[in-house]
Write a protein that holds these residues in place. Structure first.
Motif, PDB file in Angstrom:
ATOM      1  N   ALA A 291      -6.761  30.680  12.516  1.00  0.00           N
ATOM      2  CA  ALA A 291      -6.523  31.039  11.116  1.00  0.00           C
ATOM      3  C   ALA A 291      -5.026  30.974  10.786  1.00  0.00           C
ATOM      4  O   ALA A 291      -4.636  30.481   9.722  1.00  0.00           O
ATOM      5  N   VAL A 292      -4.202  31.463  11.691  1.00  0.00           N
ATOM      6  CA  VAL A 292      -2.754  31.422  11.468  1.00  0.00           C
ATOM      7  C   VAL A 292      -2.258  29.979  11.491  1.00  0.00           C
ATOM      8  O   VAL A 292      -1.413  29.579  10.674  1.00  0.00           O
ATOM      9  N   VAL A 293      -2.771  29.182  12.419  1.00  0.00           N
ATOM     10  CA  VAL A 293      -2.347  27.784  12.505  1.00  0.00           C
ATOM     11  C   VAL A 293      -2.703  27.028  11.228  1.00  0.00           C
ATOM     12  O   VAL A 293      -1.887  26.268  10.686  1.00  0.00           O
ATOM     13  N   MET A 294      -3.911  27.246  10.714  1.00  0.00           N
ATOM     14  CA  MET A 294      -4.288  26.566   9.472  1.00  0.00           C
ATOM     15  C   MET A 294      -3.387  26.987   8.329  1.00  0.00           C
ATOM     16  O   MET A 294      -2.959  26.158   7.510  1.00  0.00           O
ATOM     17  N   ALA A 295      -3.054  28.267   8.261  1.00  0.00           N
ATOM     18  CA  ALA A 295      -2.154  28.738   7.203  1.00  0.00           C
ATOM     19  C   ALA A 295      -0.774  28.119   7.354  1.00  0.00           C
ATOM     20  O   ALA A 295      -0.129  27.753   6.359  1.00  0.00           O
ATOM     21  N   LEU A 296      -0.298  27.984   8.591  1.00  0.00           N
ATOM     22  CA  LEU A 296       1.008  27.374   8.832  1.00  0.00           C
ATOM     23  C   LEU A 296       1.020  25.902   8.419  1.00  0.00           C
ATOM     24  O   LEU A 296       1.980  25.422   7.799  1.00  0.00           O
ATOM     25  N   MET A 351      -7.275  19.489  12.124  1.00  0.00           N
ATOM     26  CA  MET A 351      -6.724  20.592  11.337  1.00  0.00           C
ATOM     27  C   MET A 351      -5.691  20.084  10.334  1.00  0.00           C
ATOM     28  O   MET A 351      -5.606  20.580   9.204  1.00  0.00           O
ATOM     29  N   LEU A 352      -4.910  19.090  10.729  1.00  0.00           N
ATOM     30  CA  LEU A 352      -3.933  18.502   9.811  1.00  0.00           C
ATOM     31  C   LEU A 352      -4.631  17.863   8.610  1.00  0.00           C
ATOM     32  O   LEU A 352      -4.179  18.001   7.467  1.00  0.00           O
ATOM     33  N   PHE A 357      -2.884  16.828   4.937  1.00  0.00           N
ATOM     34  CA  PHE A 357      -2.035  15.710   5.327  1.00  0.00           C
ATOM     35  C   PHE A 357      -2.843  14.414   5.264  1.00  0.00           C
ATOM     36  O   PHE A 357      -4.021  14.372   5.623  1.00  0.00           O
ATOM     37  N   ALA A 358      -2.171  13.358   4.801  1.00  0.00           N
ATOM     38  CA  ALA A 358      -2.875  12.101   4.551  1.00  0.00           C
ATOM     39  C   ALA A 358      -3.199  11.355   5.830  1.00  0.00           C
ATOM     40  O   ALA A 358      -4.233  10.689   5.922  1.00  0.00           O
ATOM     41  N   ALA A 359      -2.327  11.427   6.808  1.00  0.00           N
ATOM     42  CA  ALA A 359      -2.519  10.681   8.052  1.00  0.00           C
ATOM     43  C   ALA A 359      -1.759  11.371   9.165  1.00  0.00           C
ATOM     44  O   ALA A 359      -0.778  12.085   8.929  1.00  0.00           O
ATOM     45  N   SER A 360      -2.214  11.158  10.394  1.00  0.00           N
ATOM     46  CA  SER A 360      -1.516  11.706  11.555  1.00  0.00           C
ATOM     47  C   SER A 360      -1.716  10.765  12.729  1.00  0.00           C
ATOM     48  O   SER A 360      -2.676   9.988  12.772  1.00  0.00           O
ATOM     49  N   ARG A 361      -0.799  10.851  13.686  1.00  0.00           N
ATOM     50  CA  ARG A 361      -0.912  10.020  14.877  1.00  0.00           C
ATOM     51  C   ARG A 361      -0.175  10.687  16.024  1.00  0.00           C
ATOM     52  O   ARG A 361       0.750  11.478  15.818  1.00  0.00           O
ATOM     53  N   LEU A 375       2.613  13.400  14.819  1.00  0.00           N
ATOM     54  CA  LEU A 375       3.346  13.220  13.577  1.00  0.00           C
ATOM     55  C   LEU A 375       2.345  13.086  12.440  1.00  0.00           C
ATOM     56  O   LEU A 375       1.377  12.320  12.540  1.00  0.00           O
ATOM     57  N   ALA A 376       2.556  13.833  11.364  1.00  0.00           N
ATOM     58  CA  ALA A 376       1.656  13.803  10.210  1.00  0.00           C
ATOM     59  C   ALA A 376       2.433  13.478   8.957  1.00  0.00           C
ATOM     60  O   ALA A 376       3.582  13.936   8.771  1.00  0.00           O
ATOM     61  N   ASP A 377       1.829  12.705   8.060  1.00  0.00           N
ATOM     62  CA  ASP A 377       2.452  12.271   6.814  1.00  0.00           C
ATOM     63  C   ASP A 377       1.861  13.022   5.623  1.00  0.00           C
ATOM     64  O   ASP A 377       0.642  13.243   5.552  1.00  0.00           O
ATOM     65  N   VAL A 378       2.729  13.386   4.680  1.00  0.00           N
ATOM     66  CA  VAL A 378       2.260  13.981   3.438  1.00  0.00           C
ATOM     67  C   VAL A 378       1.501  12.952   2.632  1.00  0.00           C
ATOM     68  O   VAL A 378       0.466  13.223   2.036  1.00  0.00           O
ATOM     69  N   SER A 379       2.024  11.742   2.561  1.00  0.00           N
ATOM     70  CA  SER A 379       1.337  10.665   1.873  1.00  0.00           C
ATOM     71  C   SER A 379       1.056   9.556   2.869  1.00  0.00           C
ATOM     72  O   SER A 379       1.607   9.543   3.970  1.00  0.00           O
ATOM     73  N   GLY A 380       0.220   8.600   2.460  1.00  0.00           N
ATOM     74  CA  GLY A 380      -0.135   7.540   3.376  1.00  0.00           C
ATOM     75  C   GLY A 380       0.959   6.531   3.583  1.00  0.00           C
ATOM     76  O   GLY A 380       0.859   5.659   4.427  1.00  0.00           O
TER      77      GLY A 380
END
Length: 381
Positions: A291-296, A351-352, A357-361, A375-380
């Motif tokens: 729950a804390v991780v999702m909020a973060l 979770m990201l 978040f739009a994408a992660s890798r 690494l996660a991106d706000v936009s694609g």
């Protein structure tokens, strides 16, 4: 035995493993395998693995004795005889002989042909690695909590030696902790953070960003390690108020006061500072429950501008070649700490996505046991 109602029958691979385990559990087979030339190497290897599991605590205490005595630093400076070491370290000669023999069996030291002792392969790796030595000392608290592992499993989480050390883990108002309550764990993290920073720097180029916000950044050791690699990067740190104050002092001591800002607050309650196009969680998420991780993650998403990125760096479960590190070591460490759990990269990436978040890798690191990077991106874009 037929499978329970609603459960599928085991596949052929599970049946093969079950047969192998049944055979291995038979004392008569084990005795035969230890004698038969083709199976003898495997039998001996399994016996060694099982013995190492039983003796692991003793091995770690041999290492702890070497660290506390400063043995590695002495031998790094100059080869020494057993008698000279006994005198220098105020250890009885017979006990010193026993320690050196044990340390040699663990590849920590070795004896030269002239009788003098020098560093072994693993002892040499301890030199210039204050983070490892700090963790060896720190493990005394973990071992106290693991003295009765069944009791640890059955009790409520927290209330142990380790959870008391990580003062924020069980505090009702962690932002109000006094400086004396955060000094020890802040210093431990500062000592070990450069190892993780080296892994992250090998995986990612920070020069593409204008400002980095390190959340839960402790005394600023991660930012201090990143600073020379990205001279134009503005440095921001967010942690509990007494920790942030320690960070201000440490960053100023490193000549970074002009480009670094430390913010005090509680990231489980307060919004994250804005203005950074990159936010990092370095060995932060696995210390907290889901729950804390999702909020973060949602707070980071809200604080980042379009095109911003989030970087996660920590040891992760399911790491090939280092499987015991995730579920066994960190699983029980975090149980004793009172919160958090090791997560696999695919769990964090899911979770990201849920956090917006739009994408992660995943990015490769030189030593995945120490840290893996996502690494996660706000936009694609």
């Amino acid at each position: 035995m037929p499978p329970a109602a609603g459960m599928a029958a085991p596949g052929w691979w599970d049946r093969l493993l079950a047969w192998r385990e049944a055979i291995t559990a038979d004392p008569r087979f084990r005795a035969w395998a230890a004698r038969f030339p083709l199976t003898r190497p495997m039998a001996r290897r399994r016996a060694r693995q099982l013995f190492d599991l039983c003796a692991g605590f003793v091995y770690s205490q041999v290492l702890a004795a070497c660290v506390r005595l400063g043995l590695f630093e002495l031998l790094h400076a100059t080869p020494m005889t057993e008698a000279a070491l006994a005198h220098r370290l105020a250890v009885p000669p017979a006990a010193m002989a026993r320690l050196l023999a044990a340390a040699a069996a663990l590849d920590l030291v070795r004896q030269r042909g002239d009788g003098r002792w020098v560093l072994g392969k693993l002892g040499a790796a301890m030199i210039g690695n204050p983070g490892i030595a700090a963790m060896v000392e720190h493990h005394a608290l973990l071992y106290a909590d693991l003295a009765d592992p069944v009791a640890l499993l059955r009790r409520e989480r927290g209330g142990n030696a380790l959870s008391a050390y990580w003062a924020y883990a069980g505090a009702a108002a962690p932002q109000a902790l006094e400086a004396s309550r955060v000094a020890d764990y802040s210093a431990l993290m500062a000592a070990s953070q450069p190892m993780v920073a080296a892994e992250v720097l090998a995986a990612y180029d920070f020069r593409r960003h204008k400002a980095l916000l390190d959340v839960g950044g402790g005394e600023g050791a991660f930012l201090a390690a990143i600073a020379p690699a990205a001279p134009g990067l503005r440095l921001m740190l967010f942690d509990l108020p007494p920790v942030a104050e320690r960070a201000r002092l440490r960053l100023a001591e490193r000549g970074l006061a002009g480009r670094a800002t430390a913010f005090g607050g509680d990231f489980t309650q307060d919004a994250l500072p804005t203005g950074a196009d990159l936010i990092s969680f370095v060995r932060v998420l696995h210390d907290h429950d889901d729950a804390v991780v999702m909020a973060l993650l949602r707070a980071a998403r809200a604080a980042l501008p379009p095109g911003g990125r989030l970087l996660i760096a920590e040891p992760m479960a399911g790491t090939g070649g280092a499987e015991p590190m995730g579920e066994a070591y960190f699983g029980f460490y975090l149980l004793a700490m009172g919160r958090g759990r090791p997560r696999r990269p695919e769990e964090l990436r899911a979770m990201l996505t849920e956090a917006g978040f739009a994408a992660s890798r995943a990015l490769p690191t030189p030593t995945p046991l120490l840290a893996r990077v996502i690494l996660a991106d706000v936009s694609g874009a």
